[in-house]
Design a protein around this motif. Structure first.
Motif, short mmCIF file in Angstrom:
data_model
loop_
_atom_site.label_atom_id
_atom_site.label_comp_id
_atom_site.label_asym_id
_atom_site.label_seq_id
_atom_site.Cartn_x
_atom_site.Cartn_y
_atom_site.Cartn_z
N ASN A 27 0.84 -1.19 0.00
CA ASN A 27 0.00 0.00 0.00
C ASN A 27 0.88 1.25 0.00
OD1 ASN A 27 -1.89 1.99 0.50
ND2 ASN A 27 -3.09 0.68 1.85
N ILE A 28 0.69 2.10 -0.99
CA ILE A 28 1.49 3.33 -1.07
C ILE A 28 0.79 4.51 -0.45
CG2 ILE A 28 2.66 2.51 -3.16
CD1 ILE A 28 1.05 4.67 -4.69
N PHE A 29 -0.42 4.28 0.05
CA PHE A 29 -1.22 5.40 0.56
C PHE A 29 -0.48 6.18 1.64
CE2 PHE A 29 -4.98 7.77 1.39
CZ PHE A 29 -5.04 7.97 2.76
N SER A 53 2.16 12.33 -0.43
CA SER A 53 0.94 11.58 -0.16
C SER A 53 -0.30 12.47 -0.31
CB SER A 53 0.99 10.97 1.23
OG SER A 53 1.20 11.97 2.21
N ARG A 71 -0.22 9.71 -8.91
CA ARG A 71 -0.27 8.48 -8.14
C ARG A 71 -1.71 8.01 -8.00
NH1 ARG A 71 2.56 9.85 -2.56
NH2 ARG A 71 1.73 7.83 -1.86
N ASN A 73 -3.48 5.66 -5.58
CA ASN A 73 -3.29 4.88 -4.35
C ASN A 73 -4.11 3.59 -4.37
OD1 ASN A 73 -1.50 6.76 -3.25
ND2 ASN A 73 -3.15 7.94 -2.30
N ASN A 76 -2.00 1.26 -6.14
CA ASN A 76 -0.62 1.22 -5.65
C ASN A 76 0.38 1.46 -6.79
OD1 ASN A 76 -1.29 0.66 -2.93
ND2 ASN A 76 -1.65 -1.47 -3.49
#
Length: 115
Positions: A27-29, A53, A71, A73, A76
């Motif tokens: 998870n890149i959140f 973010s 991005r 999220n 990902n």
């Protein structure tokens, strides 16, 4: 730690476009900063673009107005849309995920701009 894999590189003519993707294993959140860098043989790796973010972006001067970082999220994934490409954009492009002092890198994808 997150594993990153770049894709979308290739050979394109000057003035053309490419979209690079960076798929993350997790998870890149919550990752504060995602970035794209590039490197040519014999030179240091250089910053291209970053996105926080919260969606705030920053670009190297030579790509500003031509490249767009974004991005997703939910997927990902981080993207780098590259337009009006120039021969001097030729490099290996790397995705990076930064959390504090920890930076994870992908293996890179080659972009070649040539007629």
């Amino acid at each position: 730690q997150v594993q990153l894999v770049e894709s979308g590189g290739g050979l394109v003519q000057p003035g053309g476009s490419l979209r690079l993707s960076c798929a993350a294993s997790g998870n890149i959140f919550s990752i504060p900063l995602m970035a794209w860098y590039r490197q040519v043989p014999g030179k240091l790796r250089e910053f291209v673009a970053t996105i926080t973010s919260g969606g705030r972006t920053n670009y190297q001067g030579s790509v500003k107005g031509r490249f767009t970082i974004s991005r997703d999220n939910a997927k990902n994934t981080v993207y780098l849309q590259m337009n009006s490409l120039k021969p001097e954009d030729t490099a290996v492009y790397y995705c990076a995920a930064r959390s504090g002092s920890v930076i994870d890198w992908g293996p890179g994808t080659q972009v070649t701009v040539s007629s």
